[in-house]
Design a protein around this motif. Structure first.
Motif, PDB file in Angstrom:
ATOM      1  N   ASN A 256       0.871  -1.177   0.000  1.00 34.06           N
ATOM      2  CA  ASN A 256       0.000   0.000   0.000  1.00 34.06           C
ATOM      3  C   ASN A 256       0.909   1.229   0.000  1.00 34.06           C
ATOM      4  O   ASN A 256       1.217   1.801   1.041  1.00 34.06           O
ATOM      5  CB  ASN A 256      -0.920  -0.015   1.219  1.00 34.06           C
ATOM      6  N   ALA A 257       1.356   1.595  -1.203  1.00 33.80           N
ATOM      7  CA  ALA A 257       2.466   2.545  -1.346  1.00 33.80           C
ATOM      8  C   ALA A 257       2.029   4.004  -1.258  1.00 33.80           C
ATOM      9  O   ALA A 257       2.771   4.848  -0.760  1.00 33.80           O
ATOM     10  CB  ALA A 257       3.170   2.298  -2.677  1.00 33.80           C
ATOM     11  N   HIS A 258       0.831   4.289  -1.764  1.00 34.20           N
ATOM     12  CA  HIS A 258       0.385   5.685  -1.853  1.00 34.20           C
ATOM     13  C   HIS A 258      -1.083   5.793  -1.480  1.00 34.20           C
ATOM     14  O   HIS A 258      -1.837   4.826  -1.594  1.00 34.20           O
ATOM     15  CB  HIS A 258       0.599   6.230  -3.272  1.00 34.20           C
ATOM     16  N   ALA A 259      -1.471   7.010  -1.083  1.00 35.71           N
ATOM     17  CA  ALA A 259      -2.865   7.248  -0.702  1.00 35.71           C
ATOM     18  C   ALA A 259      -3.743   7.522  -1.915  1.00 35.71           C
ATOM     19  O   ALA A 259      -4.969   7.451  -1.816  1.00 35.71           O
ATOM     20  CB  ALA A 259      -2.937   8.437   0.266  1.00 35.71           C
ATOM     21  N   ARG A 260      -3.100   7.829  -3.044  1.00 37.08           N
ATOM     22  CA  ARG A 260      -3.880   8.144  -4.245  1.00 37.08           C
ATOM     23  C   ARG A 260      -3.259   7.480  -5.456  1.00 37.08           C
ATOM     24  O   ARG A 260      -2.295   6.744  -5.370  1.00 37.08           O
ATOM     25  CB  ARG A 260      -3.966   9.665  -4.417  1.00 37.08           C
ATOM     26  N   TRP A 261      -3.838   7.773  -6.597  1.00 34.92           N
ATOM     27  CA  TRP A 261      -3.492   7.135  -7.871  1.00 34.92           C
ATOM     28  C   TRP A 261      -1.991   7.217  -8.175  1.00 34.92           C
ATOM     29  O   TRP A 261      -1.417   8.302  -8.159  1.00 34.92           O
ATOM     30  CB  TRP A 261      -4.264   7.846  -8.974  1.00 34.92           C
ATOM     31  N   ILE A 262      -1.374   6.067  -8.464  1.00 34.91           N
ATOM     32  CA  ILE A 262       0.037   6.059  -8.873  1.00 34.91           C
ATOM     33  C   ILE A 262       0.120   6.477 -10.344  1.00 34.91           C
ATOM     34  O   ILE A 262      -0.592   5.943 -11.188  1.00 34.91           O
ATOM     35  CB  ILE A 262       0.654   4.663  -8.668  1.00 34.91           C
ATOM     36  N   TYR A 263       0.982   7.445 -10.631  1.00 39.35           N
ATOM     37  CA  TYR A 263       1.136   7.945 -11.995  1.00 39.35           C
ATOM     38  C   TYR A 263       2.400   7.446 -12.670  1.00 39.35           C
ATOM     39  O   TYR A 263       2.507   7.497 -13.895  1.00 39.35           O
ATOM     40  CB  TYR A 263       1.118   9.488 -11.998  1.00 39.35           C
ATOM     41  N   SER A 264       3.377   7.028 -11.875  1.00 41.75           N
ATOM     42  CA  SER A 264       4.644   6.663 -12.504  1.00 41.75           C
ATOM     43  C   SER A 264       5.452   5.729 -11.623  1.00 41.75           C
ATOM     44  O   SER A 264       5.502   5.897 -10.411  1.00 41.75           O
ATOM     45  CB  SER A 264       5.454   7.940 -12.777  1.00 41.75           C
ATOM     46  N   LEU A 265       6.072   4.719 -12.261  1.00 41.09           N
ATOM     47  CA  LEU A 265       7.049   3.846 -11.620  1.00 41.09           C
ATOM     48  C   LEU A 265       8.320   3.877 -12.459  1.00 41.09           C
ATOM     49  O   LEU A 265       8.258   4.048 -13.676  1.00 41.09           O
ATOM     50  CB  LEU A 265       6.571   2.394 -11.571  1.00 41.09           C
ATOM     51  N   ASP A 266       9.464   3.676 -11.812  1.00 38.90           N
ATOM     52  CA  ASP A 266      10.704   3.485 -12.566  1.00 38.90           C
ATOM     53  C   ASP A 266      11.641   2.598 -11.752  1.00 38.90           C
ATOM     54  O   ASP A 266      11.553   2.574 -10.519  1.00 38.90           O
ATOM     55  CB  ASP A 266      11.381   4.819 -12.888  1.00 38.90           C
ATOM     56  N   ILE A 267      12.503   1.873 -12.452  1.00 43.61           N
ATOM     57  CA  ILE A 267      13.476   0.999 -11.794  1.00 43.61           C
ATOM     58  C   ILE A 267      14.869   1.370 -12.274  1.00 43.61           C
ATOM     59  O   ILE A 267      15.089   1.591 -13.468  1.00 43.61           O
ATOM     60  CB  ILE A 267      13.178  -0.484 -12.091  1.00 43.61           C
ATOM     61  N   PRO A 269      18.034  -0.318 -12.985  1.00 43.50           N
ATOM     62  CA  PRO A 269      18.284  -1.755 -13.159  1.00 43.50           C
ATOM     63  C   PRO A 269      19.527  -2.276 -12.457  1.00 43.50           C
ATOM     64  O   PRO A 269      19.577  -3.426 -12.047  1.00 43.50           O
ATOM     65  CB  PRO A 269      18.400  -1.924 -14.679  1.00 43.50           C
ATOM     66  N   PHE A 270      20.554  -1.426 -12.287  1.00 49.69           N
ATOM     67  CA  PHE A 270      21.804  -1.919 -11.702  1.00 49.69           C
ATOM     68  C   PHE A 270      21.720  -2.067 -10.185  1.00 49.69           C
ATOM     69  O   PHE A 270      22.437  -2.869  -9.598  1.00 49.69           O
ATOM     70  CB  PHE A 270      22.977  -0.991 -12.057  1.00 49.69           C
ATOM     71  N   SER A 271      20.853  -1.282  -9.535  1.00 50.34           N
ATOM     72  CA  SER A 271      20.794  -1.289  -8.066  1.00 50.34           C
ATOM     73  C   SER A 271      19.516  -1.910  -7.520  1.00 50.34           C
ATOM     74  O   SER A 271      19.426  -2.195  -6.324  1.00 50.34           O
ATOM     75  CB  SER A 271      20.911   0.140  -7.538  1.00 50.34           C
ATOM     76  N   GLY A 272      18.495  -2.083  -8.377  1.00 52.19           N
ATOM     77  CA  GLY A 272      17.215  -2.594  -7.887  1.00 52.19           C
ATOM     78  C   GLY A 272      16.405  -1.563  -7.131  1.00 52.19           C
ATOM     79  O   GLY A 272      15.470  -1.904  -6.406  1.00 52.19           O
ATOM     80  N   LEU A 273      16.753  -0.284  -7.290  1.00 52.68           N
ATOM     81  CA  LEU A 273      15.933   0.761  -6.664  1.00 52.68           C
ATOM     82  C   LEU A 273      14.667   0.976  -7.490  1.00 52.68           C
ATOM     83  O   LEU A 273      14.699   0.939  -8.723  1.00 52.68           O
ATOM     84  CB  LEU A 273      16.710   2.078  -6.561  1.00 52.68           C
ATOM     85  N   LEU A 274      13.568   1.188  -6.796  1.00 48.04           N
ATOM     86  CA  LEU A 274      12.266   1.401  -7.429  1.00 48.04           C
ATOM     87  C   LEU A 274      11.749   2.770  -7.006  1.00 48.04           C
ATOM     88  O   LEU A 274      11.792   3.121  -5.825  1.00 48.04           O
ATOM     89  CB  LEU A 274      11.293   0.304  -6.986  1.00 48.04           C
ATOM     90  N   GLY A 322      20.448   4.771 -10.022  1.00 49.60           N
ATOM     91  CA  GLY A 322      19.480   5.454  -9.175  1.00 49.60           C
ATOM     92  C   GLY A 322      20.071   6.531  -8.291  1.00 49.60           C
ATOM     93  O   GLY A 322      19.517   6.881  -7.253  1.00 49.60           O
ATOM     94  N   TYR A 323      21.227   7.099  -8.698  1.00 50.81           N
ATOM     95  CA  TYR A 323      21.841   8.175  -7.911  1.00 50.81           C
ATOM     96  C   TYR A 323      21.039   9.471  -7.985  1.00 50.81           C
ATOM     97  O   TYR A 323      21.122  10.308  -7.101  1.00 50.81           O
ATOM     98  CB  TYR A 323      23.273   8.451  -8.395  1.00 50.81           C
ATOM     99  N   ALA A 324      20.291   9.633  -9.064  1.00 51.54           N
ATOM    100  CA  ALA A 324      19.506  10.865  -9.227  1.00 51.54           C
ATOM    101  C   ALA A 324      18.158  10.517  -9.847  1.00 51.54           C
ATOM    102  O   ALA A 324      18.048   9.534 -10.586  1.00 51.54           O
ATOM    103  CB  ALA A 324      20.254  11.853 -10.123  1.00 51.54           C
ATOM    104  N   PHE A 325      17.141  11.317  -9.522  1.00 54.09           N
ATOM    105  CA  PHE A 325      15.857  11.148 -10.207  1.00 54.09           C
ATOM    106  C   PHE A 325      15.220  12.509 -10.455  1.00 54.09           C
ATOM    107  O   PHE A 325      15.601  13.519  -9.853  1.00 54.09           O
ATOM    108  CB  PHE A 325      14.917  10.205  -9.434  1.00 54.09           C
ATOM    109  N   ALA A 326      14.270  12.527 -11.385  1.00 53.40           N
ATOM    110  CA  ALA A 326      13.596  13.765 -11.780  1.00 53.40           C
ATOM    111  C   ALA A 326      12.090  13.567 -11.678  1.00 53.40           C
ATOM    112  O   ALA A 326      11.592  12.452 -11.823  1.00 53.40           O
ATOM    113  CB  ALA A 326      13.992  14.150 -13.205  1.00 53.40           C
ATOM    114  N   VAL A 327      11.370  14.664 -11.426  1.00 54.46           N
ATOM    115  CA  VAL A 327       9.931  14.604 -11.171  1.00 54.46           C
ATOM    116  C   VAL A 327       9.231  15.731 -11.919  1.00 54.46           C
ATOM    117  O   VAL A 327       9.743  16.862 -11.976  1.00 54.46           O
ATOM    118  CB  VAL A 327       9.653  14.765  -9.648  1.00 54.46           C
ATOM    119  N   THR A 328       8.046  15.433 -12.477  1.00 57.93           N
ATOM    120  CA  THR A 328       7.198  16.483 -13.057  1.00 57.93           C
ATOM    121  C   THR A 328       5.856  16.477 -12.338  1.00 57.93           C
ATOM    122  O   THR A 328       5.436  15.455 -11.795  1.00 57.93           O
ATOM    123  CB  THR A 328       6.923  16.250 -14.564  1.00 57.93           C
TER     124      THR A 328
END
Length: 341
Positions: A256-267, A269-274, A322-328
Motif C-alpha cells: 500500500n504505497a500511496h494514498a492516491r493514484w500512482i502515476y509513474s514507476l521506474d526501476i 536496473p543496476f541497483s534494484g531501486l524502485l 538510481g543516484y539521481a531522479f527527476a519529477v514532473t
C-alpha cells in the motif's frame, strides 16, 4: 540493505510549458559520450524537450508539435513521449490521438509517422495511442486505445520502419508497457503490457511475439508497469504496487504505497531501486532484492520526497544506479531533480 544516503534537491530545469496530467509524463535519456541528458514533458499538443549538460552549465530547449498529414497546425492531444533505446540507435516516440511519430533522439528529424485508423462516423470512444517500449533487439511496441499493440521493426539506421505485427490480447485501452530492464538474456519474458482494466500480458519478442502469461486485473487500472529480473512491478489507481513473478503470475508482494493514484514507476536496473510517484504529492524510493533460494522478491522502503501541493505525473531515474531522479507535476513548469550527495 543499509539505508541509502538521502537525496537532496538540485536546481530545477525550467520548461516552456507546464506538464499535462498524464501517466508517465516524463522521458529521460542519458547521452554518455556527450555528457548530456535529454528530458521530455508533454503539454497538450506539444512535447517540451530539454537537453541538459551534466555540469549544469548548458541547457537547450526544443518543442515538438503533434503532426497530422495534410494539416498545417494540429490540435491533436499528445498522450505520451518516451525514449526508446535499442542496441543500434536511440529514438524518441510520440503518441497522440491521431498517430505515432518517431524521431531521432534529439528531436531534430521525424523518421516515421503512423496514422491511427479513425472511424468514419464519430464514436463515443476516443482513439489514441499510449504505452511505448523498445524491445530487444530491434522492435518498438506502441499500445492503442482498442487494446491492440503495434509492433514496429526498426532498422539500425534510416527511416525504413515497418509495422511487422499487431498483437491483440488486451480488450481495454493500453496504459503502459515496459521491457525487461535488467539486461539479463535468461529472462524468458521480455515485455510486459498493461491496460485500463489492470490486466497484464507477458510477451516473448521475436519475428512473431508470443504471449507467455496473462495476469488478470481486479477492476482497477494499472497506470504504470516495469519488468526487472523476471518480476513484474505494477502500480495501480488504488495506490498499490504489486509484484508478480512474470512467467507464473504468482503474487510476490502487495504494497500500500500511496494514498492516491500512482502515476509513474521506474526501476534503476543496476541497483534494484524502485521509484513510485502519485497524486498524493509523494515520491518514494524502494529497494527490490531477490532471494534465489526461495525465488521471492522483497521490498524495502528507503526514502520519501514530498512535492508539496503537486499532483505528480512523471518520475524517472536519471541513471542506471538510481543516484539521481527527476519529477514532473501537473501545472508545474519545471522538472525537479533530486540527487544523492
Amino acid at each position: 540493505m543499509a539505508r541509502i544516503t538521502m537525496y537532496h534537491k538540485e536546481k530545477s530545469l525550467q520548461i516552456k510549458n507546464s506538464a499535462s496530467a498524464l501517466y508517465n509524463n516524463l522521458g529521460v535519456l542519458r547521452i554518455a559520450p556527450k555528457q548530456l541528458t535529454y528530458f521530455t514533458v508533454v503539454h497538450a499538443n506539444v512535447v517540451n524537450m530539454v537537453s541538459a549538460s551534466w555540469d549544469g552549465l548548458n541547457y537547450s530547449h526544443r518543442q515538438l508539435q503533434s503532426k497530422e498529414p495534410n494539416v498545417a497546425t494540429s490540435t491533436s492531444l499528445i498522450m505520451q513521449a518516451a525514449f526508446c533505446a535499442l542496441p543500434s540507435r536511440d529514438l524518441l516516440v510520440v503518441t497522440s490521438q491521431k498517430g505515432i511519430q518517431i524521431y531521432e533522439s534529439d528531436g531534430s528529424i521525424m523518421v516515421y509517422w503512423h496514422a491511427l485508423e479513425t472511424p468514419e462516423t464519430p464514436t463515443e470512444t476516443a482513439v489514441f495511442a499510449r504505452g511505448i517500449s523498445a524491445v530487444w533487439e530491434n522492435y518498438i511496441c506502441v499500445g492503442v486505445s482498442s487494446g491492440a499493440i503495434l509492433v514496429f521493426d526498426i532498422p539500425s539506421k534510416g527511416s525504413n520502419i515497418t509495422l511487422s505485427e499487431v498483437l491483440e490480447e488486451h480488450n481495454e485501452s493500453i496504459t503502459d508497457m515496459a521491457p525487461e530492464c535488467s539486461g539479463s538474456q535468461e529472462c524468458i519474458a521480455n515485455l510486459v503490457t498493461a491496460d485500463d482494466g489492470g490486466n497484464l500480458c507477458l510477451w516473448k519478442s521475436g519475428e512473431e511475439f508470443q504471449v507467455l502469461n496473462k495476469i488478470p486485473g481486479f477492476d482497477m487500472s494499472c497506470s504504470s508497469v516495469k519488468l526487472w529480473k523476471g518480476t513484474v512491478v505494477a502500480g495501480y489507481g488504488s495506490g498499490q504496487i504489486r509484484l508478480y513473478e512474470a512467467v507464473t503470475g504468482i503474487l510476490h508482494a502487495e504494497v500500500n504505497a500511496h494514498a492516491r493514484w500512482i502515476y509513474s514507476l521506474d526501476i534503476a536496473p543496476f541497483s534494484g531501486l524502485l521509484l513510485s510517484a502519485a497524486e498524493d504529492s509523494l515520491v518514494r524510493v524502494w529497494h527490490l532484492s531477490m532471494t534465489p533460494e526461495t525465488n521471492t522478491v522483497e521490498v524495502a522502503h528507503l526514502h520519501n520526497e514530498c512535492v508539496t501541493d503537486t499532483q505528480i505525473c512523471g518520475a524517472k531515474f536519471c541513471d542506471g544506479d538510481g543516484y539521481a531522479f527527476a519529477v514532473t507535476g501537473y501545472d508545474l513548469s519545471e522538472i525537479i531533480r533530486y540527487v544523492q550527495p
